[in-house]
Scaffold this motif. Structure first.
Motif, PDB file in Angstrom:
ATOM      1  N   PRO A  30       0.796  -1.237   0.000  1.00 25.13           N
ATOM      2  CA  PRO A  30       0.000   0.000   0.000  1.00 25.13           C
ATOM      3  C   PRO A  30       0.826   1.284   0.000  1.00 25.13           C
ATOM      4  CG  PRO A  30      -0.824  -1.538   1.650  1.00 25.13           C
ATOM      5  CD  PRO A  30       0.458  -2.103   1.124  1.00 25.13           C
ATOM      6  N   ALA A  31       2.081   1.220   0.447  1.00 20.72           N
ATOM      7  CA  ALA A  31       2.921   2.422   0.468  1.00 20.72           C
ATOM      8  C   ALA A  31       3.273   2.879  -0.940  1.00 20.72           C
ATOM      9  CB  ALA A  31       4.199   2.156   1.262  1.00 20.72           C
ATOM     10  N   GLY A  32       3.334   1.952  -1.899  1.00 18.05           N
ATOM     11  CA  GLY A  32       3.662   2.302  -3.274  1.00 18.05           C
ATOM     12  C   GLY A  32       5.126   2.615  -3.453  1.00 18.05           C
ATOM     13  N   ARG A  33       5.450   3.115  -4.624  1.00 19.01           N
ATOM     14  CA  ARG A  33       6.830   3.489  -4.958  1.00 19.01           C
ATOM     15  C   ARG A  33       6.828   4.766  -5.769  1.00 19.01           C
ATOM     16  NH1 ARG A  33      10.771  -1.560  -6.167  1.00 19.01           N
ATOM     17  NH2 ARG A  33      12.255   0.128  -6.036  1.00 19.01           N
ATOM     18  N   MET A  34       7.869   5.525  -5.599  1.00 17.64           N
ATOM     19  CA  MET A  34       8.035   6.743  -6.371  1.00 17.64           C
ATOM     20  C   MET A  34       8.450   6.376  -7.793  1.00 17.64           C
ATOM     21  SD  MET A  34       7.145   8.865  -4.144  1.00 17.64           S
ATOM     22  CE  MET A  34       7.575  10.509  -4.619  1.00 17.64           C
ATOM     23  N   ALA A  35       8.020   7.186  -8.746  1.00 21.34           N
ATOM     24  CA  ALA A  35       8.315   6.917 -10.153  1.00 21.34           C
ATOM     25  C   ALA A  35       9.813   6.780 -10.391  1.00 21.34           C
ATOM     26  CB  ALA A  35       7.722   8.019 -11.030  1.00 21.34           C
ATOM     27  N   GLY A  36      10.607   7.631  -9.795  1.00 20.30           N
ATOM     28  CA  GLY A  36      12.056   7.567  -9.976  1.00 20.30           C
ATOM     29  C   GLY A  36      12.648   6.265  -9.475  1.00 20.30           C
ATOM     30  N   GLU A  55      -0.287   3.963 -18.643  1.00 21.66           N
ATOM     31  CA  GLU A  55      -1.093   2.853 -19.160  1.00 21.66           C
ATOM     32  C   GLU A  55      -1.654   1.996 -18.027  1.00 21.66           C
ATOM     33  OE1 GLU A  55      -2.032   2.023 -22.447  1.00 21.66           O
ATOM     34  OE2 GLU A  55      -1.410   4.108 -22.666  1.00 21.66           O
ATOM     35  N   LEU A  56      -0.856   1.756 -16.992  1.00 20.57           N
ATOM     36  CA  LEU A  56      -1.341   0.990 -15.844  1.00 20.57           C
ATOM     37  C   LEU A  56      -2.441   1.743 -15.104  1.00 20.57           C
ATOM     38  CD1 LEU A  56       2.015  -0.442 -14.427  1.00 20.57           C
ATOM     39  CD2 LEU A  56       0.193  -1.716 -15.592  1.00 20.57           C
ATOM     40  N   VAL A  57      -2.270   3.047 -14.986  1.00 20.10           N
ATOM     41  CA  VAL A  57      -3.309   3.872 -14.339  1.00 20.10           C
ATOM     42  C   VAL A  57      -4.574   3.865 -15.185  1.00 20.10           C
ATOM     43  CG1 VAL A  57      -3.932   6.228 -13.656  1.00 20.10           C
ATOM     44  CG2 VAL A  57      -1.677   5.312 -13.055  1.00 20.10           C
ATOM     45  N   ASN A  58      -4.445   4.051 -16.491  1.00 18.57           N
ATOM     46  CA  ASN A  58      -5.612   4.062 -17.381  1.00 18.57           C
ATOM     47  C   ASN A  58      -6.344   2.725 -17.384  1.00 18.57           C
ATOM     48  OD1 ASN A  58      -5.210   6.722 -18.101  1.00 18.57           O
ATOM     49  ND2 ASN A  58      -4.118   6.240 -19.971  1.00 18.57           N
ATOM     50  N   ALA A  59      -5.609   1.639 -17.162  1.00 25.16           N
ATOM     51  CA  ALA A  59      -6.225   0.316 -17.106  1.00 25.16           C
ATOM     52  C   ALA A  59      -6.861   0.044 -15.748  1.00 25.16           C
ATOM     53  CB  ALA A  59      -5.180  -0.755 -17.416  1.00 25.16           C
ATOM     54  N   GLY A  60      -6.670   0.961 -14.804  1.00 21.10           N
ATOM     55  CA  GLY A  60      -7.250   0.800 -13.476  1.00 21.10           C
ATOM     56  C   GLY A  60      -6.442  -0.091 -12.553  1.00 21.10           C
ATOM     57  N   LEU A  61      -5.239  -0.469 -12.961  1.00 19.07           N
ATOM     58  CA  LEU A  61      -4.410  -1.362 -12.152  1.00 19.07           C
ATOM     59  C   LEU A  61      -3.507  -0.631 -11.174  1.00 19.07           C
ATOM     60  CD1 LEU A  61      -3.412  -3.873 -14.949  1.00 19.07           C
ATOM     61  CD2 LEU A  61      -4.949  -4.309 -13.016  1.00 19.07           C
ATOM     62  N   ALA A  62      -3.356   0.668 -11.357  1.00 16.38           N
ATOM     63  CA  ALA A  62      -2.499   1.462 -10.481  1.00 16.38           C
ATOM     64  C   ALA A  62      -3.136   2.824 -10.271  1.00 16.38           C
ATOM     65  CB  ALA A  62      -1.107   1.625 -11.091  1.00 16.38           C
ATOM     66  N   SER A  63      -2.702   3.481  -9.216  1.00 16.45           N
ATOM     67  CA  SER A  63      -3.128   4.860  -8.963  1.00 16.45           C
ATOM     68  C   SER A  63      -1.869   5.701  -8.787  1.00 16.45           C
ATOM     69  CB  SER A  63      -4.006   4.946  -7.714  1.00 16.45           C
ATOM     70  OG  SER A  63      -3.268   4.569  -6.561  1.00 16.45           O
ATOM     71  N   SER A  64      -2.019   6.988  -8.975  1.00 13.23           N
ATOM     72  CA  SER A  64      -0.878   7.883  -8.818  1.00 13.23           C
ATOM     73  C   SER A  64      -1.261   9.024  -7.900  1.00 13.23           C
ATOM     74  CB  SER A  64      -0.422   8.424 -10.171  1.00 13.23           C
ATOM     75  OG  SER A  64      -1.441   9.211 -10.757  1.00 13.23           O
ATOM     76  N   GLU A  65      -0.261   9.510  -7.164  1.00 19.54           N
ATOM     77  CA  GLU A  65      -0.481  10.624  -6.241  1.00 19.54           C
ATOM     78  C   GLU A  65       0.728  11.544  -6.314  1.00 19.54           C
ATOM     79  OE1 GLU A  65      -0.750  11.482  -1.451  1.00 19.54           O
ATOM     80  OE2 GLU A  65      -0.787   9.423  -2.168  1.00 19.54           O
ATOM     81  N   VAL A  71       5.960  11.772  -8.118  1.00 20.86           N
ATOM     82  CA  VAL A  71       4.692  11.040  -8.185  1.00 20.86           C
ATOM     83  C   VAL A  71       4.896   9.658  -7.574  1.00 20.86           C
ATOM     84  CG1 VAL A  71       2.882  10.143  -9.693  1.00 20.86           C
ATOM     85  CG2 VAL A  71       4.041  12.278 -10.286  1.00 20.86           C
ATOM     86  N   CYS A  72       3.979   9.305  -6.672  1.00 20.16           N
ATOM     87  CA  CYS A  72       3.986   7.989  -6.054  1.00 20.16           C
ATOM     88  C   CYS A  72       2.917   7.134  -6.741  1.00 20.16           C
ATOM     89  CB  CYS A  72       3.687   8.098  -4.556  1.00 20.16           C
ATOM     90  SG  CYS A  72       3.693   6.509  -3.711  1.00 20.16           S
ATOM     91  N   TYR A  73       3.293   5.940  -7.118  1.00 17.86           N
ATOM     92  CA  TYR A  73       2.362   5.013  -7.757  1.00 17.86           C
ATOM     93  C   TYR A  73       2.084   3.861  -6.813  1.00 17.86           C
ATOM     94  CZ  TYR A  73       2.922   7.472 -12.137  1.00 17.86           C
ATOM     95  OH  TYR A  73       2.910   8.441 -13.118  1.00 17.86           O
ATOM     96  N   ARG A  74       0.844   3.413  -6.822  1.00 15.81           N
ATOM     97  CA  ARG A  74       0.428   2.289  -5.988  1.00 15.81           C
ATOM     98  C   ARG A  74      -0.378   1.307  -6.829  1.00 15.81           C
ATOM     99  NH1 ARG A  74      -0.321   6.874  -2.958  1.00 15.81           N
ATOM    100  NH2 ARG A  74       0.890   6.936  -1.024  1.00 15.81           N
ATOM    101  N   ALA A  75      -0.177   0.022  -6.548  1.00 15.48           N
ATOM    102  CA  ALA A  75      -1.007  -0.996  -7.183  1.00 15.48           C
ATOM    103  C   ALA A  75      -2.412  -0.877  -6.619  1.00 15.48           C
ATOM    104  CB  ALA A  75      -0.449  -2.392  -6.893  1.00 15.48           C
ATOM    105  N   ARG A  76      -3.400  -1.070  -7.460  1.00 13.65           N
ATOM    106  CA  ARG A  76      -4.790  -1.126  -7.005  1.00 13.65           C
ATOM    107  C   ARG A  76      -5.121  -2.598  -6.794  1.00 13.65           C
ATOM    108  NH1 ARG A  76      -9.029   1.307 -10.162  1.00 13.65           N
ATOM    109  NH2 ARG A  76     -10.158   0.627  -8.329  1.00 13.65           N
ATOM    110  N   PHE A  77      -5.008  -3.017  -5.545  1.00  6.28           N
ATOM    111  CA  PHE A  77      -5.194  -4.425  -5.220  1.00  6.28           C
ATOM    112  C   PHE A  77      -6.621  -4.885  -5.475  1.00  6.28           C
ATOM    113  CE2 PHE A  77      -1.369  -3.225  -2.918  1.00  6.28           C
ATOM    114  CZ  PHE A  77      -0.513  -4.229  -3.320  1.00  6.28           C
ATOM    115  N   ASP A  78      -7.571  -3.978  -5.335  1.00  2.95           N
ATOM    116  CA  ASP A  78      -8.963  -4.345  -5.631  1.00  2.95           C
ATOM    117  C   ASP A  78      -9.113  -4.725  -7.106  1.00  2.95           C
ATOM    118  OD1 ASP A  78      -8.487  -1.640  -6.356  1.00  2.95           O
ATOM    119  OD2 ASP A  78     -10.585  -1.102  -6.108  1.00  2.95           O
TER     120      ASP A  78
END
Length: 110
Positions: A30-36, A55-65, A71-78
């Motif tokens: 849930p903490a995700g990882r930074m893009a870098g 592409e992962l965000v658009n597919a609904g598999l990841a979120s970005s903040e 930018v931090c990216y996280r997997a969307r486990f749901d």
């Protein structure tokens, strides 16, 4: 999950860089990882990585903040779990054989 959503998700995961990035996000939890950090781990230039993460965000598999300039990216486990459920729906045609469920090791053959 509907068929078109599953197709979009599978298409996104069908590229080696996106699959590797998604696996890193799943590993991060849930903490995700930074893009870098993702780019460094994969050895992918920023512009290329940005395209793949989008592409992962658009597919609904990841979120970005956005966090400042990063930018931090996280997997969307749901979404990941919904995709696995979609793929295993009606597993073994409802035979009650637990050998085809995710993580199971079945010795049963057709």
């Amino acid at each position: 999950m509907e068929t078109n959503q599953a197709i979009t998700a599978l298409n996104a995961l069908g590229h080696p860089t996106r699959l590797a990035a998604f696996r890193l996000l799943v590993e991060a939890g849930p903490a995700g990882r930074m893009a870098g950090d993702i780019g460094g781990a994969l050895g992918v230039p920023g512009a290329t990585l940005s395209f793949h993460l989008k592409e992962l965000v658009n597919a609904g598999l990841a979120s970005s903040e956005a966090q400042g300039r990063h930018v931090c990216y996280r997997a969307r486990f749901d979404a990941m779990n919904a995709l696995v459920a979609y793929l295993t729906h009606n597993c073994c045609a409802g035979s009650g054989d637990d050998g085809c469920a995710p993580g199971a090791t079945s010795t049963r053959r057709c």
